[in-house]
Design an enzyme around this catalytic site. Structure first.
Site, PDB file in Angstrom:
ATOM      1  N   ARG A 171      27.718  24.055   0.397  1.00 54.49           N
ATOM      2  CA  ARG A 171      28.011  23.397   0.250  1.00 54.49           C
ATOM      3  C   ARG A 171      28.784  22.178   1.069  1.00 54.49           C
ATOM      4  O   ARG A 171      29.658  22.728   1.698  1.00 54.49           O
ATOM      5  CB  ARG A 171      28.049  23.051  -1.407  1.00 54.49           C
ATOM      6  CG  ARG A 171      26.764  23.549  -1.902  1.00 54.49           C
ATOM      7  CD  ARG A 171      26.996  23.794  -3.426  1.00 54.49           C
ATOM      8  NE  ARG A 171      27.672  22.638  -4.183  1.00 54.49           N
ATOM      9  CZ  ARG A 171      28.647  22.805  -5.057  1.00 54.49           C
ATOM     10  NH1 ARG A 171      28.555  23.932  -6.121  1.00 54.49           N
ATOM     11  NH2 ARG A 171      29.634  21.473  -5.361  1.00 54.49           N
ATOM     12  N   GLU A 185      -7.486 -11.570  13.381  1.00 53.76           N
ATOM     13  CA  GLU A 185      -7.021 -10.500  12.169  1.00 53.76           C
ATOM     14  C   GLU A 185      -8.717 -10.139  11.416  1.00 53.76           C
ATOM     15  O   GLU A 185      -9.563 -10.893  11.751  1.00 53.76           O
ATOM     16  CB  GLU A 185      -6.688 -11.110  10.971  1.00 53.76           C
ATOM     17  CG  GLU A 185      -5.375 -10.886  11.708  1.00 53.76           C
ATOM     18  CD  GLU A 185      -4.403 -10.223  12.189  1.00 53.76           C
ATOM     19  OE1 GLU A 185      -3.462  -9.157  11.517  1.00 53.76           O
ATOM     20  OE2 GLU A 185      -3.601 -10.867  13.097  1.00 53.76           O
ATOM     21  N   TYR A 223      30.944  33.457  -5.060  1.00 51.14           N
ATOM     22  CA  TYR A 223      31.296  31.326  -5.135  1.00 51.14           C
ATOM     23  C   TYR A 223      32.825  31.457  -4.669  1.00 51.14           C
ATOM     24  O   TYR A 223      33.778  31.749  -5.307  1.00 51.14           O
ATOM     25  CB  TYR A 223      31.063  31.103  -6.569  1.00 51.14           C
ATOM     26  CG  TYR A 223      31.178  29.342  -6.295  1.00 51.14           C
ATOM     27  CD1 TYR A 223      30.446  29.090  -5.714  1.00 51.14           C
ATOM     28  CD2 TYR A 223      32.223  28.852  -7.369  1.00 51.14           C
ATOM     29  CE1 TYR A 223      30.571  27.599  -5.964  1.00 51.14           C
ATOM     30  CE2 TYR A 223      32.887  27.932  -7.236  1.00 51.14           C
ATOM     31  CZ  TYR A 223      31.647  27.170  -6.674  1.00 51.14           C
ATOM     32  OH  TYR A 223      32.080  26.091  -6.746  1.00 51.14           O
ATOM     33  N   GLY A 276      -5.278  -6.223  14.293  1.00 48.86           N
ATOM     34  CA  GLY A 276      -5.884  -7.761  14.660  1.00 48.86           C
ATOM     35  C   GLY A 276      -6.809  -7.265  16.360  1.00 48.86           C
ATOM     36  O   GLY A 276      -6.147  -6.161  17.102  1.00 48.86           O
ATOM     37  N   LYS A 334      31.592  26.047  -1.471  1.00 43.28           N
ATOM     38  CA  LYS A 334      32.390  24.607  -1.135  1.00 43.28           C
ATOM     39  C   LYS A 334      33.531  23.724  -0.819  1.00 43.28           C
ATOM     40  O   LYS A 334      34.071  24.675  -1.593  1.00 43.28           O
ATOM     41  CB  LYS A 334      31.544  23.739  -2.248  1.00 43.28           C
ATOM     42  CG  LYS A 334      31.549  22.527  -2.761  1.00 43.28           C
ATOM     43  CD  LYS A 334      31.936  22.304  -4.515  1.00 43.28           C
ATOM     44  CE  LYS A 334      33.845  22.258  -4.385  1.00 43.28           C
ATOM     45  NZ  LYS A 334      34.660  21.546  -5.141  1.00 43.28           N
ATOM     46  N   ARG A 341       1.117  -1.118   0.130  1.00 43.62           N
ATOM     47  CA  ARG A 341      -0.109  -0.416  -0.136  1.00 43.62           C
ATOM     48  C   ARG A 341       0.767   1.434   0.021  1.00 43.62           C
ATOM     49  O   ARG A 341      -0.023   2.582  -0.226  1.00 43.62           O
ATOM     50  CB  ARG A 341      -1.137  -0.006   0.905  1.00 43.62           C
ATOM     51  CG  ARG A 341      -2.278  -0.922   1.174  1.00 43.62           C
ATOM     52  CD  ARG A 341      -3.073  -1.201   2.248  1.00 43.62           C
ATOM     53  NE  ARG A 341      -2.452  -1.702   2.985  1.00 43.62           N
ATOM     54  CZ  ARG A 341      -2.617  -2.168   4.246  1.00 43.62           C
ATOM     55  NH1 ARG A 341      -3.721  -1.825   4.491  1.00 43.62           N
ATOM     56  NH2 ARG A 341      -2.007  -2.724   5.165  1.00 43.62           N
TER      57      ARG A 341
HETATM   58  C1  UD1 Z   1      -0.218  -7.534  11.799  1.00 46.87           C
HETATM   59  C2  UD1 Z   1      -0.395  -8.049  12.499  1.00 46.87           C
HETATM   60  C3  UD1 Z   1      -2.006  -7.606  13.187  1.00 46.87           C
HETATM   61  C4  UD1 Z   1      -1.430  -6.415  14.228  1.00 46.87           C
HETATM   62  C5  UD1 Z   1      -0.767  -5.598  12.869  1.00 46.87           C
HETATM   63  C6  UD1 Z   1      -0.278  -4.217  14.020  1.00 46.87           C
HETATM   64  C7  UD1 Z   1      -0.221 -10.678  12.284  1.00 46.87           C
HETATM   65  C8  UD1 Z   1      -1.372 -11.781  11.326  1.00 46.87           C
HETATM   66  N1  UD1 Z   1      -1.560  -9.928  11.886  1.00 46.87           N
HETATM   67  O1  UD1 Z   1      -0.901  -6.925  10.665  1.00 46.87           O
HETATM   68  O2  UD1 Z   1      -2.868  -8.400  14.650  1.00 46.87           O
HETATM   69  O3  UD1 Z   1      -2.452  -5.829  14.367  1.00 46.87           O
HETATM   70  O4  UD1 Z   1       0.616  -6.232  12.623  1.00 46.87           O
HETATM   71  O5  UD1 Z   1       0.447  -3.691  13.252  1.00 46.87           O
HETATM   72  O6  UD1 Z   1       0.232 -10.349  12.878  1.00 46.87           O
HETATM   73  N2  UD1 Z   1       5.985  -9.692   7.588  1.00 46.87           N
HETATM   74  C9  UD1 Z   1       7.325 -10.449   7.167  1.00 46.87           C
HETATM   75  N3  UD1 Z   1       7.102 -11.751   6.675  1.00 46.87           N
HETATM   76  C10 UD1 Z   1       5.677 -12.106   6.896  1.00 46.87           C
HETATM   77  C11 UD1 Z   1       4.881 -11.114   6.779  1.00 46.87           C
HETATM   78  C12 UD1 Z   1       4.984  -9.939   7.127  1.00 46.87           C
HETATM   79  O7  UD1 Z   1       7.929  -9.881   7.581  1.00 46.87           O
HETATM   80  O8  UD1 Z   1       5.455 -13.085   5.691  1.00 46.87           O
HETATM   81  C13 UD1 Z   1       6.647  -8.631   8.330  1.00 46.87           C
HETATM   82  C14 UD1 Z   1       6.395  -6.681   7.740  1.00 46.87           C
HETATM   83  O9  UD1 Z   1       7.421  -6.664   7.022  1.00 46.87           O
HETATM   84  C15 UD1 Z   1       5.718  -6.134   9.314  1.00 46.87           C
HETATM   85  C16 UD1 Z   1       5.700  -7.251   9.992  1.00 46.87           C
HETATM   86  O10 UD1 Z   1       5.986  -8.297   9.423  1.00 46.87           O
HETATM   87  O11 UD1 Z   1       6.707  -5.546   9.363  1.00 46.87           O
HETATM   88  C17 UD1 Z   1       3.671  -7.353  10.143  1.00 46.87           C
HETATM   89  O12 UD1 Z   1       3.066  -7.606   8.789  1.00 46.87           O
HETATM   90  P1  UD1 Z   1       1.448  -6.616   7.814  1.00 46.87           P
HETATM   91  O13 UD1 Z   1       1.560  -7.430   7.076  1.00 46.87           O
HETATM   92  O14 UD1 Z   1       1.932  -4.983   8.618  1.00 46.87           O
HETATM   93  O15 UD1 Z   1       1.001  -7.247   9.080  1.00 46.87           O
HETATM   94  P2  UD1 Z   1      -0.820  -6.795   9.701  1.00 46.87           P
HETATM   95  O16 UD1 Z   1      -1.729  -7.094   8.150  1.00 46.87           O
HETATM   96  O17 UD1 Z   1      -0.747  -5.252   9.969  1.00 46.87           O
END
Ligand code: UD1
Ligand code: CA
Length: 492
Positions: free
Chosen positions: A340, A162, A373, A147, A358, A19
């Site tokens: 600069r 979620e 300059y 969540g 600079k 997004r």
């Molecule tokens: C997640 C939580 C949600 C909470 C929210 C808070 C879960 C299932 N849900 O949702 O309950 O309210 O965060 O902001 O955990 N990421 C990975 N690998 C993955 C998926 C995600 O590293 O496979 C990382 C993303 O880069 C991010 C974080 O995990 O930094 C959270 O992932 P995101 O997809 O934003 O979770 P939300 O849907 O926001």
């Protein structure tokens, strides 16, 4: 810092952040001096982590490269496919020894307003309660997209759901999961092995660990954040801008409480990495970025941007842009100046209006007041550089340096064709193109002599307003010279 239990921090930063609609991975977006993940790591580190892992994936080497720069001690774990937050933590744990014990703190990589104190309080609550898992929760006005914390009849945690998997009733819950957790390491490892992908996204949800543990009668805790703002995530650029404004307010409030005068907090943007001393005055529309520092009694603004620039005590910087420069105590910059990289202004030096510098040094008390300059030059102390001076530093192939000594006075509209040296106490004449050294105390003159061709305009531009004005002037001068008694009677 050492504590009874070893602490392992896992930061989740593998997601794309669709997004954001950006080619830059979400966690690398900048926010007042650090990237999103940089803020999270700073909070985790100051809360005392023995070991830090960051799960990376989306964006190729961009995230690991950034981490190598800002947190070289952190281990990166690659998650090839983003199968969910539970999957991400599972593979992070798999990269560690099976005997891992103590507390595992998991943080989403996109909660940049989180403070170290809050992480510490979560760990403290978790460890004191002897919980298997503790989630940081917040009560928010608008829980959309987050969540929800589903509590049992006794008020304890039942599960985290979620939004997309929630019932209508559950969607009305305004207590949300902040995406920050503490777990007992061994319990986390066994429970992650039991996660299903039976949900709307077909992912392994870390949040399901809580439902599984609660159902098994394990102690799970909810730690409610004292300040819900800290738990705000970042999913798109509108939210990022909102977070930036909140962080600006937090930083400005702390600065004002410490004694800094911020005249218009709404238009003052100070990076978290910059410092401003008490009794500095920051006027409207000013950005203080990176490693910049402003000393006591300095006035910065309005309309100033400082990037990695230091401003000495009592200096004044007005409507200027300065990058990787150093402005000495009592120095004066602007209005309308551009420093600069590697511009060094010693104490009480002046860089005035429409002046660009600079890779130059301007000695104590020396002045470059107008329209100039100064590139690749060293100017000594107490010298004055005339208006409209250009240090010609580039011959089209290479850059060369010029030197002006101390107590020198160079004329207006000079060009110094580098490399050239103007000695101590030397002068140069206005309009000179200086190509050779001027010795100490000499006057350098390098310009054509003026000659006036009398009557040229009336002869060659007859009938123009200029010629008519010239005629009138000649006539009135004639009268005037008739009126003035000429002491020696000559007709001058
Ligand atoms: C997640 C939580 C949600 C909470 C929210 C808070 C879960 C299932 N849900 O949702 O309950 O309210 O965060 O902001 O955990 N990421 C990975 N690998 C993955 C998926 C995600 O590293 O496979 C990382 C993303 O880069 C991010 C974080 O995990 O930094 C959270 O992932 P995101 O997809 O934003 O979770 P939300 O849907 O926001
Ligand atoms: Ca999120």
């Amino acid at each position: 810092m050492s504590q009874a239990r070893p602490r392992t921090v896992i930061v989740l930063a593998a997601g794309e952040g669709k997004r954001m609609k950006s080619s830059l991975p979400k966690v690398l977006h900048p926010l007042l001096g650090r990237t999103l993940v940089g803020h999270v790591l700073a909070a985790a580190t100051s809360a005392g982590a023995d070991r830090t892992l960051v799960v990376v994936g989306h964006g190729g080497d961009a995230v690991p490269n950034h981490l190598a720069e800002i947190a070289p001690a952190a281990q990166t774990v690659r998650q090839e496919r983003q199968n969910g937050t539970g999957h991400a933590v599972r593979i992070a744990l798999e990269s560690l020894e099976a005997s891992l014990a103590g507390t595992v703190v998991v943080l989403n990589g996109d909660v940049p307003l989180l403070r170290a104190e809050t992480v510490s309080a979560l760990i403290e609550a978790h460890e004191t309660a002897g919980a298997a898992a503790t989630v940081l929760a917040a009560s928010v006005a608008d829980p959309i997209g987050l969540g929800r914390i589903v509590r049992a009849a006794d008020g304890g945690l039942e599960r985290i759901v979620e939004e997309r998997d929630a019932s209508k009733a559950e969607r009305l819950i305004t207590e949300v999961n902040a995406g920050i957790y503490a777990f007992d390491a061994a319990t986390l490892r066994t429970t992650l092995g039991k996660l299903s992908t039976d949900n709307d996204q077909g992912e392994e949800y870390l949040t399901d660990v809580f439902g599984l543990l609660a159902a098994a009668g394990e102690p799970v805790g909810v730690h409610v954040a004292a300040n819900a703002e800290e738990t705000l995530g970042c999913n798109d650029r509108v939210e990022l801008a909102g977070l930036r404004a909140r962080l600006r307010d937090r930083i400005n409030t702390a600065l004002m409480r410490s004694g800094v005068a911020i005249l218009d907090p709404a238009t003052t943007w100070v990076d978290i990495t910059a410092s401003v001393a008490p009794d500095a005055v920051i006027d409207q529309n000013t950005q203080i970025r990176g490693t910049s520092s402003v000393a006591a009694g300095a006035t910065v603004g309005p309309d100033v941007t400082l990037v990695d620039t230091s401003v000495g005590a009592g200096a004044t910087v007005l409507r200027a842009h300065a990058v990787e420069s150093s402005i000495g105590a009592g120095a004066s910059v602007g209005p309308y100046a551009y420093l600069r990289p590697k511009s060094t202004l010693h104490d009480r030096a002046k860089v005035g209006t429409f002046v660009e510098t600079k890779n130059s040094e301007i000695g104590a008390g020396s002045k470059v007041p107008h329209l100039s300059y100064v590139g690749d030059a060293t100017i000594g102390e107490q010298s004055n550089i005339g208006a409209a001076t250009v240090f010609v530093n580039y011959d089209g192939v290479k850059k060369s340096r010029s030197v002006v000594g101390s107590h020198a006075k160079t004329g207006s509209d000079n060009t110094f064709v580098a490399p050239v040296t103007i000695g101590d106490g030397a002068y140069t004449a206005a309009g000179s193109t200086i190509t050779e050294d001027v010795p100490a105390g000499a006057l350098g003159v390098a310009r054509g002599r003026q000659r006036n061709i009398e009557g040229w305009v009336e002869r060659r531009r007859a009938g123009t307003p200029a010629a008519e004005a010239a005629g009138r002037a000649r006539a009135s001068q004639g009268e005037a010279s008739n009126e003035v008694a000429d002491p020696d009677g000559s007709d001058s």
